[in-house]
Design an enzyme around this catalytic site. Structure first.
Site, PDB file in Angstrom:
ATOM      1  N   SER A 114       0.861  -1.210   0.081  1.00  0.00           N
ATOM      2  CA  SER A 114      -0.060  -0.006  -0.046  1.00  0.00           C
ATOM      3  C   SER A 114       0.920   1.240   0.034  1.00  0.00           C
ATOM      4  O   SER A 114       1.640   1.479  -0.751  1.00  0.00           O
ATOM      5  CB  SER A 114      -0.941  -0.032   1.415  1.00  0.00           C
ATOM      6  OG  SER A 114      -1.884   0.896   1.046  1.00  0.00           O
ATOM      7  N   ASP A 165      -9.909  -4.705  -4.757  1.00  0.00           N
ATOM      8  CA  ASP A 165      -9.099  -3.847  -3.574  1.00  0.00           C
ATOM      9  C   ASP A 165     -10.353  -2.486  -3.671  1.00  0.00           C
ATOM     10  O   ASP A 165     -10.150  -1.904  -4.851  1.00  0.00           O
ATOM     11  CB  ASP A 165      -7.813  -3.400  -4.092  1.00  0.00           C
ATOM     12  CG  ASP A 165      -7.005  -2.893  -3.186  1.00  0.00           C
ATOM     13  OD1 ASP A 165      -7.771  -1.764  -2.242  1.00  0.00           O
ATOM     14  OD2 ASP A 165      -5.811  -2.846  -3.055  1.00  0.00           O
ATOM     15  N   HIS A 197      -7.945  -5.447  -0.286  1.00  0.00           N
ATOM     16  CA  HIS A 197      -6.594  -4.632   0.108  1.00  0.00           C
ATOM     17  C   HIS A 197      -5.873  -5.741   1.047  1.00  0.00           C
ATOM     18  O   HIS A 197      -6.025  -5.484   2.247  1.00  0.00           O
ATOM     19  CB  HIS A 197      -6.997  -3.369   0.717  1.00  0.00           C
ATOM     20  CG  HIS A 197      -5.955  -2.268   0.868  1.00  0.00           C
ATOM     21  ND1 HIS A 197      -5.154  -1.995  -0.412  1.00  0.00           N
ATOM     22  CD2 HIS A 197      -5.445  -1.801   1.915  1.00  0.00           C
ATOM     23  CE1 HIS A 197      -4.207  -1.256  -0.022  1.00  0.00           C
ATOM     24  NE2 HIS A 197      -4.358  -1.170   1.228  1.00  0.00           N
TER      25      HIS A 197
END
Length: 228
Positions: A114, A165, A197
């Site tokens: 991320s 996601d 995610h």
């Protein structure tokens, strides 16, 4: 990034590190979030030492977590400003860790998740000596247009993303591959079906295999000489 950063470490399973894998965690987490992956990868990467530093700032959105830079999602330029500001401190940490293990900069691999992927791509593509590999999960490439003038090398890159996601949509994966390709930087990618995610088992498997190939010990060629 003026504060000194640190985090959990795992020594090389073989006892002597020949490479260094650095995990860069996501927004609101900390270094403990990813170091367990190193424990899982040690069998395939026995000569790699692992470290997962805590980002330098406390995260206002998650007070028990950390952040590489603030995110409000209201300013389209905040990611660019964030990675630029965070780069010097992370670069210094990477140099110190390489020195700790007496490794050259080309024996480094960066693994991000991320926001950590944003950092891995931004910093890794601008280091004086490129890393051996960059592996990014569920992230994005910040300011791809700057790569043509700012990138200092073309390390192997693998990007992995879940097609479900809802934090960083899968479009970010394709924007990143397009941006890297436009800068003539080769990139591989994998799409994990049904994944949100996060990181799934197939992503871990492919990531480990990618790093094992990129960090394979170099062979020294010896020239034989004959005496008359």
């Amino acid at each position: 990034m003026s504060q000194t950063i640190d985090g959990p470490r795992l020594p090389a399973a073989s006892g002597a590190a020949k490479s260094l894998v650095v995990f860069l965690h996501g927004f609101g987490a900390d270094g403990n979030d990813l170091i367990a992956i190193g424990a899982e990868w040690r069998r395939l990467l026995p000569d790699a030492a692992f470290v997962s530093p805590h980002a330098p700032e406390r995260c206002m959105a998650s007070p028990s977590g950390r952040q590489w830079f603030p995110l409000t999602f209201r300013d389209p330029d905040e990611r660019r400003r964030g990675v630029v500001a965070a780069r010097p401190g992370l670069d210094a940490f990477l140099d110190a860790e390489l020195a700790r293990h007496r490794l050259t900069p080309d024996r480094l691999a960066l693994v991000g998740f991320s926001q950590g992927t944003m950092m891995a791509l931004h910093v890794g593509l601008r280091r004086k000596i490129p890393p051996a590999a960059i592996l990014g999960f569920s992230g994005m490439l910040v300011s791809p247009e700057a790569l043509k003038t700012e990138a200092t090398g073309k390390p192997p890159i693998l990007l992995i993303h879940g097609d479900r996601d809802d934090v960083i949509p899968v479009d970010a994966l394709f924007a990143a591959t397009d941006g890297l390709s436009a800068a003539e930087i080769p990139v591989e990618w994998h799409l994990s079906p049904g994944l949100g995610h996060g990181i799934d088992g197939e992503g871990l498997r492919q990531g480990a295999a990618f790093l094992a190939g990129a960090l394979k010990p170099r062979r020294t060629s010896l020239r034989s000489t004959s005496q008359d």
